[in-house]
Design a protein around this motif. Structure first.
Motif, mmCIF file in Angstrom:
data_model
loop_
_atom_site.group_PDB
_atom_site.id
_atom_site.type_symbol
_atom_site.label_atom_id
_atom_site.label_comp_id
_atom_site.label_asym_id
_atom_site.label_seq_id
_atom_site.Cartn_x
_atom_site.Cartn_y
_atom_site.Cartn_z
ATOM 1 N N GLY A 596 36.150 25.950 35.783
ATOM 2 C CA GLY A 596 37.248 26.879 36.018
ATOM 3 C C GLY A 596 36.864 28.339 36.003
ATOM 4 O O GLY A 596 37.727 29.212 36.086
ATOM 5 N N LYS A 597 35.565 28.627 35.899
ATOM 6 C CA LYS A 597 35.100 30.007 35.850
ATOM 7 C C LYS A 597 34.708 30.495 37.232
ATOM 8 O O LYS A 597 34.452 29.711 38.140
ATOM 9 N N ALA A 598 34.672 31.810 37.369
ATOM 10 C CA ALA A 598 34.320 32.418 38.649
ATOM 11 C C ALA A 598 33.441 33.627 38.402
ATOM 12 O O ALA A 598 33.398 34.179 37.300
ATOM 13 N N GLN A 599 32.713 34.034 39.433
ATOM 14 C CA GLN A 599 31.953 35.286 39.372
ATOM 15 C C GLN A 599 32.002 35.953 40.734
ATOM 16 O O GLN A 599 31.546 35.387 41.732
ATOM 17 N N PHE A 600 32.562 37.148 40.745
ATOM 18 C CA PHE A 600 32.678 37.894 41.984
ATOM 19 C C PHE A 600 31.579 38.947 42.073
ATOM 20 O O PHE A 600 30.730 39.064 41.186
ATOM 21 N N ALA A 601 31.593 39.723 43.138
ATOM 22 C CA ALA A 601 30.435 40.558 43.484
ATOM 23 C C ALA A 601 30.150 41.647 42.458
ATOM 24 O O ALA A 601 29.009 42.092 42.340
ATOM 25 N N GLN A 602 31.147 42.109 41.734
ATOM 26 C CA GLN A 602 30.908 43.153 40.748
ATOM 27 C C GLN A 602 30.463 42.568 39.411
ATOM 28 O O GLN A 602 30.270 43.284 38.435
ATOM 29 N N GLY A 603 30.290 41.222 39.368
ATOM 30 C CA GLY A 603 29.820 40.564 38.163
ATOM 31 C C GLY A 603 30.922 40.074 37.263
ATOM 32 O O GLY A 603 30.652 39.440 36.230
ATOM 33 N N ALA A 604 32.171 40.367 37.594
ATOM 34 C CA ALA A 604 33.300 39.946 36.776
ATOM 35 C C ALA A 604 33.790 38.565 37.202
ATOM 36 O O ALA A 604 33.474 38.075 38.282
#
Length: 787
Positions: A596-604
């Motif tokens: 259920g986790k995610a990581q977007f381009a800014q690292g968040a």
């Protein structure tokens, strides 16, 4: 009056200007006015006259840095005679089983290789004059100057400029080994920094606002781009046309009636710098009609309530007053985009990336991707994946490369002195001031000409006053053609052209939307005159400077083969496969990390509508600079909030563009693209081969300007002269310099045309990204009749 870029024939698939007709056979690239094929026509070819047996070599075009594959036909003497596209190539075709082609920039590489305008051998400056020398003397002279410079000023007083793809060993030599901490990369300060930085801050990724999963898309918003004219490789234009033919809706948002606008279902001729209002109104409709992706918003985003509040009351009618667009058209586009999502994408670039007023507009546009949940989903914004290459310094060099710049003051990142942007990016426009202040005393550059990027007057100087290039104690350049920058240098190393050196690229965006790839080629022909490939120049200079042990490779081909070792490939293997190999598959939603986790381009772990989590201080500083509150959430800023305001004295808005014949400043010295450009504006009969000021007929008539007249474009900081192209194909009130990279300081031999960055003042930048402002308030006056 001439209609700019006549409407294309729908059946033929032609998408460029009237001269770019389908070519069934080769055309004479060495002759001015050569034709180029359509994107969907037969295999592209350029040829020179020759006879006898032929052989085939390969190449990857580097004129716009996108590496479209090419077959190079050689005559019995080893001279290149024809260039052809490669079928199925990941950048030069629409994918497997499709025709590979080359655009005019690619075809011009044949003329470039043999152009008499090229720098033919090394030069050094003695007693104020450049003189020709051999390579050994040039290397030793440069090494001595660099040693003396370090002793007198320190390497921290040097600045390194490099263009696309040239950072590699150039930065290893000058950054790691020599110890220069100051480097100005490409493209952030000069290309589309405002959009790129904003996209990264929010989590989409700097370049991902450009890339759409075309094979699966149902709705395309072309926002401030012209991918049928200035594409990132032939694949993009071809797949966009295929999507349209498959039934996808294409909408172009641009003040200019571009080639893509002609092929679109709808053209929205927006008032420049009001894009933020349009994006907020679209969000208003999408939210009010329940078309947003509630699950994605709830689970993977931050700041939605602030976003929802920001768009309240921002109706299509409100936006129509700001943008000059029809309210019902705005509502139609918003509804269509929302209904098609997530199989709906936005492709945007310099149109929203080159003004400080675009900073919030870019945030508003990027927010739409999170709102409809199209990020890395089929048909939406595509996160392409590249092939992983080895670090050649770890594979082929037995010595650990030091970081001799560590601990040295990096002036370009000094935010306290105002040299860096609010996000810590170098502000290129500040370099002349840094020279005046004594913080920078020298420059090395490779495949880059800062004079045409911004603050041109400060770089070049004015009558009776020296510019930064004159004031520096040391300038060393690697260049293929003479520019004013090269002519002011202390050492000039002549580089070979693309056909004369090995090339390599490792995937990412391209025709294969679920497969990584690698493409490369050996040198197709020997270096011409007394030139060398850039790698060989850097290796030779490194040896003269005492760093030879860090460059053990005998050639760039060996260096590239070490890179390819991670894939168990060599350049020879790639040429056996027509220059490219598919290296692996990947899927969608790469931002999902499991559990259920995610990581977007800014690292968040979330996409940020609101940038309050990390950037409160930044926006407080921006508010102080603007004299008005600038919020962390999406917001509309009227034109002139941070950039130029239009006035009675300067009532027109100048922007600039690329064209299909030119990319940055790389081939302005070549006859064929200059002739093609003139033909595209129906001005080939004029004794003028520069760029053009595209102006609406209404604005031209008010000023007594006819098609083909010479005009002066003037802003509060400077002026330049070029030829007018009068058309209905641009919104009244806007004028466009097409393309930029001409005039004083460029490589155009007769200096026809305008360097429109003579109008750009050092302070005219986006304070957030450091992007140079290319949307300036101007007036246009007729200076004479036809050239």
């Amino acid at each position: 009056m001439s209609g700019r870029r006549p409407t294309a024939d729908a059946e033929s698939g032609l998408t460029r200007r009237s001269l770019l007709k389908t070519a069934a056979a080769g055309v004479a690239a060495s002759t001015a006015g050569c034709s180029a094929p359509s994107l969907t026509g037969s295999s592209s070819a350029a040829s020179s006259t020759g006879a006898g047996d032929t052989a085939t070599a390969y190449g990857n075009c580097w004129q716009c840095h996108k590496l479209c594959g090419m077959e190079v036909e050689l005559n019995e003497d080893g001279k290149a005679e024809e260039l052809h596209g490669i079928d199925g190539h990941p950048r030069g075709s629409a994918g497997e089983g499709t025709k590979g082609t080359l655009c005019p920039k690619g075809l011009s590489q044949l003329e470039k290789a043999y152009s008499p305008q090229r720098i033919k051998q090394p030069h050094i400056r003695e007693d104020g004059e450049l003189r020709k020398v051999d390579w050994a003397e040039a290397y030793e002279y440069a090494a001595t100057l660099l040693e003396e410079f370090d002793e007198k000023h320190g390497a921290e007083s040097l600045v390194e400029f490099h263009g696309w793809g040239t950072a590699g060993t150039f930065s290893t030599l000058f950054g790691n080994l020599y110890g220069c901490p100051n480097h100005v990369p490409h493209p952030t300060p000069t290309c589309f920094g405002t959009m790129a930085i904003t996209g990264t801050l929010m989590g989409l990724g700097g370049g991902n606002i450009r890339w759409i999963d075309y094979p699966n898309t149902e709705y395309v918003l072309v926002w401030g781009r012209d991918p049928l004219e200035t594409f990132a490789g032939q694949w993009e234009a071809k797949q966009l046309l295929e999507a349209r033919d498959r039934g996808a809706t294409v909408v172009t948002i641009d003040p200019v009636y571009t080639e893509t606008a002609k092929k679109s279902d709808l053209w929205l001729p927006i008032e420049p710098r009001t894009d933020g209002a349009l994006a907020l109104a679209m969000a208003n409709v999408i939210i009010e009609e329940g078309l947003y992706d509630e699950a994605f918003v709830d689970e993977y985003t931050h700041g939605f309530e602030a976003y929802r509040k920001a768009v309240q009351g921002k109706t299509p009618e409100w936006a129509a007053e700001k943008t000059g667009l029809d309210a019902e058209a705005i509502r139609e586009v918003a509804t269509g985009f929302g209904e098609a999502a997530p199989a709906a994408g936005i492709t945007s670039w310099t149109g929203l990336g080159q003004s400080p007023d675009h900073q919030k507009a870019a945030q508003n546009v990027v927010a739409l991707t999170g709102l409809v949940g199209n990020i890395d989903r089929p048909g939406g914004q595509r996160w392409f994946a590249g092939s992983r290459l080895a670090n050649p310094f770890e594979v082929g060099c037995e010595y650990d490369v030091p970081n001799n710049a560590e601990g040295k003051q990096c002036h370009l990142k000094d935010t306290d002195a105002g040299y860096a942007s609010m996000t810590g990016k170098p502000i290129q426009n500040n370099v002349p001031e840094m020279v005046d202040n004594g913080d920078i005393r020298g420059m090395v550059y490779y495949y880059r000409n800062p004079v045409t990027d911004g603050a041109a007057k400060e770089w070049l100087g004015t009558e009776g006053e020296e510019g930064a290039l004159d004031e520096m104690d040391l300038v060393i350049g690697i260049d293929a053609f003479w520019s004013e920058t090269a002519r002011k240098a202390d050492v000039v190393f002549p580089e070979s052209s693309q056909l004369e050196k090995p090339m390599l690229g490792a995937g990412g965006f391209g025709a294969y939307n679920t497969q990584a790839w690698v493409t490369g080629s050996k040198a197709a022909i020997d270096p011409q005159w007394n030139t060398k490939p850039g790698f060989d120049i850097i290796k030779g200079l490194a040896e003269a400077m005492g760093y030879g042990k860090y460059f053990p490779w005998g050639s760039k081909e060996e260096y590239i083969n070490d890179k390819l070792s991670a894939l168990d490939l060599t350049l020879g293997d790639l040429e056996d496969e027509d220059t490219y190999v598919l290296t692996g598959e990947y899927g969608y939603e790469k931002w999902k990390k499991g559990d259920g986790k995610a990581q977007f381009a800014q690292g968040a772990g979330e996409f940020w509508f609101d940038l309050d989590k990390k950037f409160d201080k930044l926006y407080r500083g921006l508010s102080k600079k603007a004299g008005t509150e600038i919020k962390t959430e999406p917001q509309y800023l009227p034109p002139g909030t941070l950039g130029d305001s239009l006035t009675d004295e300067y009532p027109l808005e100048m922007l600039d563009t690329r064209t299909v014949e030119f990319s940055h400043g790389g081939d302005q010295a070549l006859d064929a693209p200059l002739e093609q450009l003139a033909q595209s504006y129906d001005l080939e009969h004029e004794d003028y081969r520069g760029n053009y000021l595209v102006i609406n007929a209404e604005d031209a008539n008010e000023r007594g300007i006819d098609h083909g007249d010479m005009v002066e474009i003037e802003g509060k900081h400077g002026s330049a002269e070029l030829m007018a192209a009068v058309t209905e194909g641009i919104r009244p009130g806007a004028v466009s310099v097409e393309p930029y990279g001409f005039g004083r300081g460029s490589i155009q031999p007769d200096e026809d045309g305008a360097n429109n960055m003579l109008l750009n003042a050092p302070e005219q930048i986006d304070p957030v990204s450091g992007q140079i402002d290319r949307h300036l308030a101007v007036e246009v006056r007729k200076t004479g009749g036809d050239a």
